[in-house]
Write an enzyme that holds these catalytic residues in place. Structure first.
Site, PDB file in Angstrom:
ATOM      1  N   GLY A 116      28.213  15.822 -10.764  1.00 52.08           N
ATOM      2  CA  GLY A 116      27.818  16.111  -9.397  1.00 52.08           C
ATOM      3  C   GLY A 116      26.558  16.954  -9.397  1.00 52.08           C
ATOM      4  O   GLY A 116      25.898  17.117 -10.435  1.00 52.08           O
ATOM      5  N   ALA A 117      26.212  17.503  -8.246  1.00 47.19           N
ATOM      6  CA  ALA A 117      24.968  18.251  -8.130  1.00 47.19           C
ATOM      7  C   ALA A 117      24.869  19.393  -9.142  1.00 47.19           C
ATOM      8  O   ALA A 117      23.859  19.532  -9.850  1.00 47.19           O
ATOM      9  CB  ALA A 117      24.820  18.790  -6.711  1.00 47.19           C
ATOM     10  N   ALA A 130      31.947  21.350 -14.670  1.00 50.92           N
ATOM     11  CA  ALA A 130      31.549  21.360 -13.253  1.00 50.92           C
ATOM     12  C   ALA A 130      32.345  20.274 -12.543  1.00 50.92           C
ATOM     13  O   ALA A 130      31.887  19.148 -12.393  1.00 50.92           O
ATOM     14  CB  ALA A 130      30.052  21.115 -13.117  1.00 50.92           C
ATOM     15  N   ALA A 146      25.690  26.248   0.751  1.00 48.92           N
ATOM     16  CA  ALA A 146      25.362  27.548   1.329  1.00 48.92           C
ATOM     17  C   ALA A 146      24.799  27.410   2.737  1.00 48.92           C
ATOM     18  O   ALA A 146      25.150  28.187   3.636  1.00 48.92           O
ATOM     19  CB  ALA A 146      24.360  28.276   0.426  1.00 48.92           C
ATOM     20  N   HIS A 206      -2.266  12.955   6.126  1.00 44.07           N
ATOM     21  CA  HIS A 206      -2.719  12.354   4.869  1.00 44.07           C
ATOM     22  C   HIS A 206      -3.706  13.288   4.184  1.00 44.07           C
ATOM     23  O   HIS A 206      -4.559  13.873   4.846  1.00 44.07           O
ATOM     24  CB  HIS A 206      -3.404  11.017   5.163  1.00 44.07           C
ATOM     25  CG  HIS A 206      -4.034  10.399   3.949  1.00 44.07           C
ATOM     26  ND1 HIS A 206      -3.303   9.699   3.024  1.00 44.07           N
ATOM     27  CD2 HIS A 206      -5.321  10.400   3.513  1.00 44.07           C
ATOM     28  CE1 HIS A 206      -4.122   9.269   2.061  1.00 44.07           C
ATOM     29  NE2 HIS A 206      -5.346   9.689   2.343  1.00 44.07           N
TER      30      HIS A 206
END
Length: 291
Positions: free
Chosen positions: A2-3, A89, A139, A270
């Site tokens: 995951g992240a 994680a 968060a 641009h």
């Protein structure tokens, strides 16, 4: 993968460590659009990160020299491999045990408090925000919930000058700070189709953007998903340079309920990376210019 797992993997790889990522599902960053997952896996692989999908860690045994991990790969074979460190994680657990919620009769789901879009629980006077409530556990989501809850409480107490608004999880952007960066908001193409939408999808590569070429960051793309009937922006998905900064443009668009013509008629400066956002929308309707 995951992240958090991918962020650490990317960081340690950039610092010169040899990194292996083990993911039980069939692709990395599985909550992201499948195209983003594929592109990120290829990019990280080129950088030297070993990625094992459809795999699992059977055991980890630490010793004086590091640790021995038994990894079962997608082919069903298990083998022991040596590593110096292991990072796990695999999500979060809410810190809600033994604080009296059960006695109050609070409705829970695996330890998380169930709340309405104004952050109210089912118990009058009890409000909840952040990582003890429903995902995404981010968060910025928690911070914004704090604002919503404070204003809703003030309104209940008789303050007529506050105007709280409901939280919509589909309008919360997600960012992964790896290299290349990943960012998204709303539904993936697959989730949009599962929800019954007929979709129009646009995709624009970074190689077609002048600023990306000037920066030497031509890896990645921006993908947009629209409802074919209404023009509603259902989701946006990015991988590449500074996309964690760009995603807020689409987040504002979703929050304001803009449709495809609003994005098409907006003038993008641009040369900027943001021009890719414009081109992706145009591509969804067969009007892309610089490709």
């Amino acid at each position: 993968s995951g992240a958090i797992g991918i962020e650490f993997a990317s960081f340690y790889n950039d610092m010169g460590a040899k990194v292996t990522v083990v993911e039980m599902l069939d692709r990395i960053v599985p909550v992201e659009d499948a195209d983003v997952s594929d592109a990120l896996a290829k990019s990280l692989g080129k950088q030297g990160i070993e990625i094992l999908v459809g795999a699992g860690v059977e055991s980890i045994v630490p010793d004086a020299k590091g640790l021995a991990a038994t990894i079962k790969t997608a082919d069903g074979k298990a083998a022991e491999r040596r590593f110096s460190h292991c990072i796990v994680a695999v999500g979060i657990v809410p810190n809600t045990e033994k604080i009296g919620l059960e006695k109050l009769g609070v409705t829970m789901d695996r330890g998380f408090l169930k709340t309405d879009p104004m952050c109210r629980s089912n118990v009058k006077g009890l409000w909840a925000i952040g990582d003890i409530t429903a995902p995404p556990w981010l968060a910025h989501k928690a911070s914004h919930e704090g604002v919503i809850a404070a204003e809703a409480i003030a309104q209940e107490l008789g303050n007529k000058d506050v105007h709280p608004h409901a939280m919509d999880a589909q309008n919360i952007p997600g960012c992964t700070y790896c290299h290349p960066q990943v960012a998204s908001v709303g539904l993936t193409e697959a989730k949009a189709k599962e929800a019954g939408h007929e979709v129009r999808v646009g995709k624009f590569p970074a190689i077609g953007n002048g600023k990306a070429i000037a920066l030497g960051e031509v890896e990645g793309f921006i993908k947009t998903v629209f409802d074919a009937k209404t023009g509603e922006l259902l989701g946006a998905h990015m991988i590449g340079a500074e996309v964690t900064e760009l995603i807020q443009g689409y987040t504002i668009g979703k929050t304001a309920e803009l449709v495809e013509t609003d994005f098409m008629q907006t003038v993008f400066p641009h040369p900027t990376l943001s021009e890719m956002m414009h081109e992706s929308v145009l591509a969804a309707y067969g009007k892309v210019i610089h490709m």
